[in-house]
Scaffold this motif. Sequence first.
Motif, PDB file in Angstrom:
ATOM      1  N   LEU A   1      47.647  37.690  36.337  1.00 48.84           N
ATOM      2  CA  LEU A   1      46.987  36.827  37.315  1.00 48.84           C
ATOM      3  C   LEU A   1      46.126  35.838  36.541  1.00 48.84           C
ATOM      4  CD1 LEU A   1      46.175  36.138  40.277  1.00 48.84           C
ATOM      5  CD2 LEU A   1      44.265  37.741  39.992  1.00 48.84           C
ATOM      6  N   ARG A   2      46.459  34.557  36.667  1.00 47.36           N
ATOM      7  CA  ARG A   2      45.660  33.526  36.000  1.00 47.36           C
ATOM      8  C   ARG A   2      44.759  32.853  37.022  1.00 47.36           C
ATOM      9  NH1 ARG A   2      47.708  28.220  32.496  1.00 47.36           N
ATOM     10  NH2 ARG A   2      45.712  27.106  32.606  1.00 47.36           N
ATOM     11  N   LEU A   3      43.497  32.717  36.674  1.00 49.41           N
ATOM     12  CA  LEU A   3      42.503  32.079  37.536  1.00 49.41           C
ATOM     13  C   LEU A   3      41.793  30.991  36.749  1.00 49.41           C
ATOM     14  CD1 LEU A   3      40.601  31.881  40.032  1.00 49.41           C
ATOM     15  CD2 LEU A   3      39.266  33.750  39.013  1.00 49.41           C
ATOM     16  N   ASP A   4      41.963  29.755  37.172  1.00 43.50           N
ATOM     17  CA  ASP A   4      41.276  28.616  36.555  1.00 43.50           C
ATOM     18  C   ASP A   4      40.175  28.128  37.482  1.00 43.50           C
ATOM     19  OD1 ASP A   4      43.182  28.841  34.590  1.00 43.50           O
ATOM     20  OD2 ASP A   4      43.564  26.692  34.446  1.00 43.50           O
ATOM     21  N   THR A   5      38.981  27.971  36.951  1.00 42.89           N
ATOM     22  CA  THR A   5      37.827  27.574  37.766  1.00 42.89           C
ATOM     23  C   THR A   5      37.049  26.463  37.084  1.00 42.89           C
ATOM     24  OG1 THR A   5      37.646  29.892  38.477  1.00 42.89           O
ATOM     25  CG2 THR A   5      35.818  28.421  39.014  1.00 42.89           C
ATOM     26  N   ARG A   6      36.706  25.447  37.857  1.00 39.94           N
ATOM     27  CA  ARG A   6      35.827  24.395  37.347  1.00 39.94           C
ATOM     28  C   ARG A   6      34.397  24.741  37.725  1.00 39.94           C
ATOM     29  NH1 ARG A   6      40.281  20.791  38.276  1.00 39.94           N
ATOM     30  NH2 ARG A   6      40.565  19.411  36.466  1.00 39.94           N
TER      31      ARG A   6
ATOM     32  N   ALA B   1      44.165  44.811  34.458  1.00 36.55           N
ATOM     33  CA  ALA B   1      43.191  44.761  33.368  1.00 36.55           C
ATOM     34  C   ALA B   1      41.946  44.005  33.817  1.00 36.55           C
ATOM     35  CB  ALA B   1      43.802  44.104  32.136  1.00 36.55           C
ATOM     36  N   ALA B   2      41.247  44.588  34.768  1.00 44.33           N
ATOM     37  CA  ALA B   2      40.001  44.014  35.287  1.00 44.33           C
ATOM     38  C   ALA B   2      39.270  45.068  36.101  1.00 44.33           C
ATOM     39  CB  ALA B   2      40.285  42.789  36.149  1.00 44.33           C
ATOM     40  N   THR B   3      37.944  44.974  36.107  1.00 44.78           N
ATOM     41  CA  THR B   3      37.130  45.876  36.925  1.00 44.78           C
ATOM     42  C   THR B   3      36.136  45.093  37.781  1.00 44.78           C
ATOM     43  OG1 THR B   3      35.579  46.143  35.067  1.00 44.78           O
ATOM     44  CG2 THR B   3      37.327  47.803  35.305  1.00 44.78           C
ATOM     45  N   ASN B   4      36.180  43.759  37.700  1.00 54.86           N
ATOM     46  CA  ASN B   4      35.301  42.915  38.491  1.00 54.86           C
ATOM     47  C   ASN B   4      35.752  42.926  39.951  1.00 54.86           C
ATOM     48  OD1 ASN B   4      34.844  40.053  39.757  1.00 54.86           O
ATOM     49  ND2 ASN B   4      33.259  40.266  38.210  1.00 54.86           N
ATOM     50  N   THR B   5      34.823  43.150  40.867  1.00 53.35           N
ATOM     51  CA  THR B   5      35.159  43.295  42.282  1.00 53.35           C
ATOM     52  C   THR B   5      35.825  42.047  42.851  1.00 53.35           C
ATOM     53  OG1 THR B   5      33.296  44.811  42.605  1.00 53.35           O
ATOM     54  CG2 THR B   5      34.251  43.827  44.568  1.00 53.35           C
ATOM     55  N   LYS B   6      35.318  40.864  42.507  1.00 53.23           N
ATOM     56  CA  LYS B   6      35.900  39.627  43.033  1.00 53.23           C
ATOM     57  C   LYS B   6      37.323  39.428  42.524  1.00 53.23           C
ATOM     58  CE  LYS B   6      31.547  37.140  43.775  1.00 53.23           C
ATOM     59  NZ  LYS B   6      30.737  35.941  43.426  1.00 53.23           N
ATOM     60  N   VAL B   7      37.541  39.731  41.257  1.00 48.03           N
ATOM     61  CA  VAL B   7      38.894  39.619  40.693  1.00 48.03           C
ATOM     62  C   VAL B   7      39.821  40.630  41.358  1.00 48.03           C
ATOM     63  CG1 VAL B   7      40.288  39.894  38.606  1.00 48.03           C
ATOM     64  CG2 VAL B   7      38.072  38.734  38.488  1.00 48.03           C
ATOM     65  N   MET B   8      39.340  41.840  41.562  1.00 47.29           N
ATOM     66  CA  MET B   8      40.151  42.873  42.212  1.00 47.29           C
ATOM     67  C   MET B   8      40.525  42.464  43.629  1.00 47.29           C
ATOM     68  SD  MET B   8      37.921  46.096  40.789  1.00 47.29           S
ATOM     69  CE  MET B   8      38.505  47.251  42.024  1.00 47.29           C
ATOM     70  N   ASP B   9      39.590  41.897  44.374  1.00 49.94           N
ATOM     71  CA  ASP B   9      39.878  41.446  45.743  1.00 49.94           C
ATOM     72  C   ASP B   9      40.901  40.317  45.741  1.00 49.94           C
ATOM     73  OD1 ASP B   9      38.111  43.285  46.750  1.00 49.94           O
ATOM     74  OD2 ASP B   9      36.456  41.866  47.008  1.00 49.94           O
ATOM     75  N   LEU B  10      40.725  39.370  44.807  1.00 49.42           N
ATOM     76  CA  LEU B  10      41.666  38.260  44.694  1.00 49.42           C
ATOM     77  C   LEU B  10      43.061  38.792  44.344  1.00 49.42           C
ATOM     78  CD1 LEU B  10      42.236  35.182  44.537  1.00 49.42           C
ATOM     79  CD2 LEU B  10      41.583  35.298  42.123  1.00 49.42           C
TER      80      LEU B  10
END
Length: 205
Positions: free
Chosen positions: A76-81, A152-161
């Motif tokens: 999962l790739r997430l790009d943010t400005r 490969a993530a434990t961040n809640t926002k990333v998990m929800d996404l």
Amino acid sequence: MPILSASVGLTRYRVLDEVSDDLIREIPERLTKFAFKDIDHTAEERSFGWVNMDDMLDDKWAVSPPEKAQYFTFSLRLDTRRIQPAVLKKHLQISLNHEMAEAKKEGKNFISRDRKREIKEQVTLKLRARSLPIPAVFDVVWNVPDNRLYLAATNTKVMDLFTDHFSDTFELTLEPLTPFFLAMEMLGEEAVQKLESLDPTYFVG
């Protein structure tokens, strides 16, 4: 952090729905359909989607296929400005000063609230277009026969996404494999009431 690193934080899931043979055959096609869309040449604030785990720039799986024996691997790739608040404050003040100077030429001594809001939106959009999006990649390994999936993530926002995008892509529901759910899976539904009534034990006084 890549899932093949020496140490990595993982979140485990199980797929609650039955994964049909037809769906398994469609996985590569669905990954491509819901792949990451680049926003480098736009003013979009955020973009996310699937990419090849072997190459975050490969959204067509040209470098390697997602199938790895009984596993499917992708990321999962997430790009943010992100615009620094101090930068936004500075350029907003410059624009407001210019707007006030123009207003005074017309005999006005104030800027309306709606106009201030409009100016802020314009400044934000302009700064966003000038800033490069920051990429983040979270690897995924899906053991299809065992209905197990590792993120490969434990961040809640990333998990929800991730769970939302996974559901949109494959029309499947994920359940996090917390100790409670693992125990329930091992002991059966009849153990739910006992598990819910358990109290934690503190080993340090």
